[in-house]
Scaffold this active site. Structure first.
Site, PDB file in Angstrom:
ATOM      1  N   TRP A  27     -13.862  59.803  40.030  1.00  0.00           N
ATOM      2  CA  TRP A  27     -13.825  60.687  38.859  1.00  0.00           C
ATOM      3  C   TRP A  27     -14.209  62.117  39.209  1.00  0.00           C
ATOM      4  O   TRP A  27     -13.799  63.056  38.521  1.00  0.00           O
ATOM      5  CB  TRP A  27     -14.683  60.132  37.733  1.00  0.00           C
ATOM      6  CG  TRP A  27     -14.188  58.817  37.211  1.00  0.00           C
ATOM      7  CD1 TRP A  27     -14.927  57.706  36.942  1.00  0.00           C
ATOM      8  CD2 TRP A  27     -12.830  58.464  36.900  1.00  0.00           C
ATOM      9  NE1 TRP A  27     -14.117  56.680  36.493  1.00  0.00           N
ATOM     10  CE2 TRP A  27     -12.828  57.118  36.467  1.00  0.00           C
ATOM     11  CE3 TRP A  27     -11.616  59.144  36.967  1.00  0.00           C
ATOM     12  CZ2 TRP A  27     -11.661  56.447  36.089  1.00  0.00           C
ATOM     13  CZ3 TRP A  27     -10.451  58.474  36.592  1.00  0.00           C
ATOM     14  CH2 TRP A  27     -10.485  57.155  36.165  1.00  0.00           C
TER      15      TRP A  27
ATOM     16  N   ASP B 158     -22.173  49.601  28.603  1.00  0.00           N
ATOM     17  CA  ASP B 158     -21.914  48.756  29.772  1.00  0.00           C
ATOM     18  C   ASP B 158     -22.969  47.659  29.850  1.00  0.00           C
ATOM     19  O   ASP B 158     -23.933  47.631  29.078  1.00  0.00           O
ATOM     20  CB  ASP B 158     -21.912  49.601  31.054  1.00  0.00           C
ATOM     21  CG  ASP B 158     -20.890  49.106  32.076  1.00  0.00           C
ATOM     22  OD1 ASP B 158     -20.751  47.874  32.223  1.00  0.00           O
ATOM     23  OD2 ASP B 158     -20.232  49.944  32.723  1.00  0.00           O
TER      24      ASP B 158
ATOM     25  N   GLY C 237     -24.434  46.353  26.581  1.00  0.00           N
ATOM     26  CA  GLY C 237     -23.608  45.396  25.876  1.00  0.00           C
ATOM     27  C   GLY C 237     -22.411  44.949  26.699  1.00  0.00           C
ATOM     28  O   GLY C 237     -22.063  45.564  27.712  1.00  0.00           O
TER      29      GLY C 237
ATOM     30  N   HIS D 106      -6.645  47.402  33.530  1.00  0.00           N
ATOM     31  CA  HIS D 106      -5.945  46.880  34.711  1.00  0.00           C
ATOM     32  C   HIS D 106      -6.680  45.703  35.344  1.00  0.00           C
ATOM     33  O   HIS D 106      -6.130  45.037  36.223  1.00  0.00           O
ATOM     34  CB  HIS D 106      -5.663  47.995  35.719  1.00  0.00           C
ATOM     35  CG  HIS D 106      -6.844  48.466  36.500  1.00  0.00           C
ATOM     36  ND1 HIS D 106      -6.718  49.270  37.617  1.00  0.00           N
ATOM     37  CD2 HIS D 106      -8.187  48.271  36.358  1.00  0.00           C
ATOM     38  CE1 HIS D 106      -7.900  49.537  38.116  1.00  0.00           C
ATOM     39  NE2 HIS D 106      -8.813  48.943  37.372  1.00  0.00           N
TER      40      HIS D 106
ATOM     41  N   GLN E  41      -8.281  41.158  43.742  1.00  0.00           N
ATOM     42  CA  GLN E  41      -9.655  41.367  43.281  1.00  0.00           C
ATOM     43  C   GLN E  41      -9.927  40.963  41.838  1.00  0.00           C
ATOM     44  O   GLN E  41     -11.090  40.721  41.498  1.00  0.00           O
ATOM     45  CB  GLN E  41     -10.027  42.853  43.424  1.00  0.00           C
ATOM     46  CG  GLN E  41     -10.251  43.314  44.841  1.00  0.00           C
ATOM     47  CD  GLN E  41     -11.174  44.511  44.894  1.00  0.00           C
ATOM     48  OE1 GLN E  41     -12.386  44.377  44.803  1.00  0.00           O
ATOM     49  NE2 GLN E  41     -10.591  45.679  45.019  1.00  0.00           N
TER      50      GLN E  41
END
Length: 361
Positions: free
Chosen positions: A176, A222, A247, A267, A318
């Site tokens: 990011w 999260d 959460g 994804h 994954q």
């Protein structure tokens, strides 16, 4: 017109390369990756950043604790890859320094560093890809074979230790730092003041939001252990416009907000699970609010981009999910109740999809 030296043809048949340059590049591509990974893991680029000038192979090998012969070969390969610059002295001695790209992206202290992303690729993704053939045959991820941990709960496997969790969060941070500004400004999101970043991880994208939109506040929603790690390692108490809420977005109540961010989340999951999550988001969202999806979009005809196609294979080894086209994400949003879906391609790794909830709710 005569064929090129690397092309041959039979009458009536298309020209075929007589030397398979592209195939050889693909076949040996992992050699390039592991050369880069090794130089990062040994700290070569950091060492050269901190030195007063170019260093010899002898100096570098001693500093990183590696054999002279191995170091000489590694440095020569890095110079060939244009990651290092080789300075040949009159006495035949060769000194090495970072290229500008290496200084900006491969040194661990750089704000735009990909160092942690490279470590994750080397120690996690690379090991999973050893079992790609099995993943294709079975249609399932390979965490159990690669790491000896059950993959029934995806993120229990992904966060199988504190070290692995921090490693993954550092990966997200570096991604990011490179791509975040582009996706948060792909649309004008200034009308959305109260934002929830679901699965916001290290908070790197939240920081990009608060930088681009000074009036907004972002809550990172999260898992409890991720929130703890983010507070400890990534988000300081001084940032008053970034908050946390613990959460599980599949199980726990989602608070009302103007905008929800799902960045590299969908994804990971099957269409069914994506629809389930998006429906929960739609129910919680304020009328007139929306959801921003950040994903690597496949072209509608399946012809690319190559990076997204390879990422989809990575999702196979994954996770439970895959990369999708803009139409596929639009359909998922529509199934959950979102309308007026817009798509913006950034020209970089990740693109943006914005779905809005009607004023009537």
């Amino acid at each position: 017109m005569a064929n090129s030296p690397e092309m041959s043809s039979t009458e009536g048949m298309p020209a075929v390369p007589s030397y398979p340059r592209k195939i050889l590049d693909y076949m040996e591509g992992f050699l390039v990756s592991k050369t880069l990974f090794t130089a990062c893991e040994l700290g070569v680029f950091d060492l050269l950043l901190g030195s007063e000038g170019p260093l010899s192979a002898e100096e570098i090998s001693q500093a990183v604790g590696a054999s002279l012969d191995g170091t000489q070969r590694l440095l020569a390969a890095c110079a060939g890859l244009e990651l290092l610059t080789a300075h040949c002295q009159e006495n035949g001695r060769v000194l090495y320094s970072n290229t500008e790209q290496a200084r900006v992206y491969l040194t661990s202290s750089s704000p735009l560093s990909l160092h942690h992303s490279i470590q994750y690729s080397s120690r996690t993704i690379y090991l999973c890809f050893h079992y790609l053939t099995d993943a294709v045959r079975e249609g399932s991820n390979q965490y159990e074979k690669a790491f000896g941990v059950t993959s029934k709960d995806l993120f229990e496997a992904l966060y199988r230790s504190d070290e692995e969790m921090v490693k993954f969060m550092q990966l997200m941070n570096s991604i990011w730092n490179i791509c975040g500004r582009d996706v948060v400004t792909a649309f004008d999101l200034s009308p959305f003041r109260n934002i929830y970043d679901l699965g916001g991880c290290s908070g790197a994208l939240a920081k990009q939001f608060t930088s681009a939109y000074p009036e907004c506040t972002v809550t990172i929603f999260d898992l409890p252990k991720v929130v703890h790690m983010s507070r400890e390692h990534f988000v300081t108490d001084g940032n008053q416009r970034i908050c946390f809420q613990e959460g599980d977005f599949f199980k726990d109540h989602l608070p009302e907000a103007d905008l929800y961010i799902l960045a590299r989340i969908l994804h990971d999951w099957t269409d069914q699970r994506c629809t389930e999550l998006l429906t929960r988001v739609h129910q919680a969202c304020k009328p007139g609010g929306g959801v921003l999806l950040v994903e690597a979009l496949l072209l509608e005809d399946g012809s690319g981009p190559l990076r997204a196609q390879l990422y989809s294979l990575n999702m196979l080894v994954q996770t439970e999910g895959r990369e999708r086209t803009a139409t596929e994400y639009t359909d998922l949003l529509a199934a959950a109740g979102f309308t007026r879906v817009q798509v913006r391609r950034t020209g970089k790794i990740y693109d943006a999809v914005l779905g809005l909830k009607g004023i009537e709710g």
